[in-house]
Design a protein around this motif. Structure first.
Motif, mmCIF file in Angstrom:
data_model
loop_
_atom_site.group_PDB
_atom_site.id
_atom_site.type_symbol
_atom_site.label_atom_id
_atom_site.label_comp_id
_atom_site.label_asym_id
_atom_site.label_seq_id
_atom_site.Cartn_x
_atom_site.Cartn_y
_atom_site.Cartn_z
ATOM 1 N N GLU A 52 0.832 -1.204 0.000
ATOM 2 C CA GLU A 52 0.000 0.000 0.000
ATOM 3 C C GLU A 52 0.866 1.254 0.000
ATOM 4 O O GLU A 52 2.068 1.204 0.242
ATOM 5 C CB GLU A 52 -0.946 0.019 1.201
ATOM 6 N N TYR A 54 0.341 5.965 -0.529
ATOM 7 C CA TYR A 54 -0.334 7.086 -1.179
ATOM 8 C C TYR A 54 -0.125 6.941 -2.688
ATOM 9 O O TYR A 54 0.934 6.470 -3.134
ATOM 10 C CB TYR A 54 0.282 8.384 -0.668
ATOM 11 N N PRO A 55 -1.103 7.321 -3.505
ATOM 12 C CA PRO A 55 -0.919 7.204 -4.954
ATOM 13 C C PRO A 55 0.338 7.928 -5.431
ATOM 14 O O PRO A 55 0.771 8.911 -4.835
ATOM 15 C CB PRO A 55 -2.180 7.873 -5.513
ATOM 16 N N ASN A 59 3.845 2.431 -5.988
ATOM 17 C CA ASN A 59 3.055 1.262 -5.611
ATOM 18 C C ASN A 59 3.009 0.233 -6.743
ATOM 19 O O ASN A 59 3.234 -0.957 -6.525
ATOM 20 C CB ASN A 59 1.628 1.684 -5.255
ATOM 21 N N HIS A 78 -3.354 -1.235 -3.720
ATOM 22 C CA HIS A 78 -3.919 -0.131 -4.493
ATOM 23 C C HIS A 78 -5.286 0.371 -4.046
ATOM 24 O O HIS A 78 -5.991 0.984 -4.825
ATOM 25 C CB HIS A 78 -3.968 -0.477 -5.984
ATOM 26 N N HIS A 80 -5.180 2.480 -1.440
ATOM 27 C CA HIS A 80 -4.613 3.780 -1.073
ATOM 28 C C HIS A 80 -5.330 4.430 0.112
ATOM 29 O O HIS A 80 -5.418 5.652 0.198
ATOM 30 C CB HIS A 80 -4.667 4.750 -2.257
ATOM 31 N N THR A 81 -5.831 3.611 1.008
ATOM 32 C CA THR A 81 -6.578 4.136 2.154
ATOM 33 C C THR A 81 -6.241 3.346 3.414
ATOM 34 O O THR A 81 -5.480 2.385 3.387
ATOM 35 C CB THR A 81 -8.093 4.075 1.900
#
Length: 241
Positions: A52, A54-55, A59, A78, A80-81
């Motif tokens: 994982e 942040y975009p 990644n 992916h 991203h949370t």
């Protein structure tokens, strides 16, 4: 449109807020992934490794490097949370989290998705606060290390979780294979047409778009303050970088 303007259309903005709430929840993120028919987003039973970040933090590159080396493993990635991270920590699922210097990461995301900058900055803060809370349950790797020395990443995963990983791609031809895997995945997810602003490898179009976005951050007290908060969090998590 300006990078500080609202997301285009109130319906789209509301949709993102609803999705964000669901994906940040340890208990709703899994059902969200199933509802989207993308079970690979969440570390369900049998997952060997959650990747994982942040975009725009390498990644996709790291995920495909791992798949290149160890295609038999089951990966989740992916979303991203926070939801998958909280769940993986509670279930003791091996977890690799990528982090990138916030100015570069936020600018890259704003360019890729045409998102407003305050949304991107607040997302960075929210995501890495969650990572900080679960820091002892994961391996954290900086973007620069992930993109230049995969051996360090693999060694950290082996040492922390006891994962049996074959060697990473290191030769130029092998790195090129991984990059082609990244481009192919972008082709598949976009229906065959890849926008050079959205593909997960460096492009001239993305480099050309950077100055305008950076100028907007520098010209706004609010955006600059948010970026300072992001930077504080980044240095807290990566004190040796």
């Amino acid at each position: 449109m300006s990078w500080s303007d609202p997301l285009p259309g109130s319906t789209r903005e509301f949709s993102y807020l609803v999705k964000r709430y669901a994906k940040d929840s340890e208990y709703l993120a899994g059902p969200y992934a199933l509802a989207m028919r993308r079970s690979e987003l969440f570390p369900f039973v049998g997952t060997d490794l959650l990747v994982e970040g942040y975009p725009r933090s390498a990644n996709t590159f790291v995920l495909h490097a791992l798949k290149w080396s160890n295609p038999e493993l089951k990966y989740a990635s992916h979303m991203h949370t926070c939801g998958p991270i909280k769940y993986a920590a509670r279930k003791q699922i091996p977890m690799l989290v990528l982090i990138r210097e916030p100015r570069s990461a936020v600018v890259s995301l704003a360019i890729r998705e045409n998102f407003r900058l305050d949304y991107c900055l607040e997302w960075y803060i929210r995501f890495y606060r969650c990572v900080a809370e679960q820091r002892n349950s994961l391996v954290l790797t900086d973007f620069s290390t992930a993109t230049s020395d995969l051996k360090v990443v693999y060694d950290d995963l082996r040492g922390t979780f006891g994962l049996s990983l074959r060697r990473p791609p290191t030769e130029p031809s092998e790195i090129s294979e991984v990059q082609q895997m990244v481009v192919y995945s972008n082709h598949r997810s976009s229906g065959g047409n890849v926008n050079p602003l959205r593909v997960g490898v460096p492009t001239q179009e993305k480099r050309d778009a950077v100055p305008k976005v950076e100028q907007e951050i520098d010209g706004s007290r609010r955006l600059s303050t948010l970026l300072e908060h992001c930077s504080d969090l980044y240095h807290q998590l990566t004190p040796c970088v």
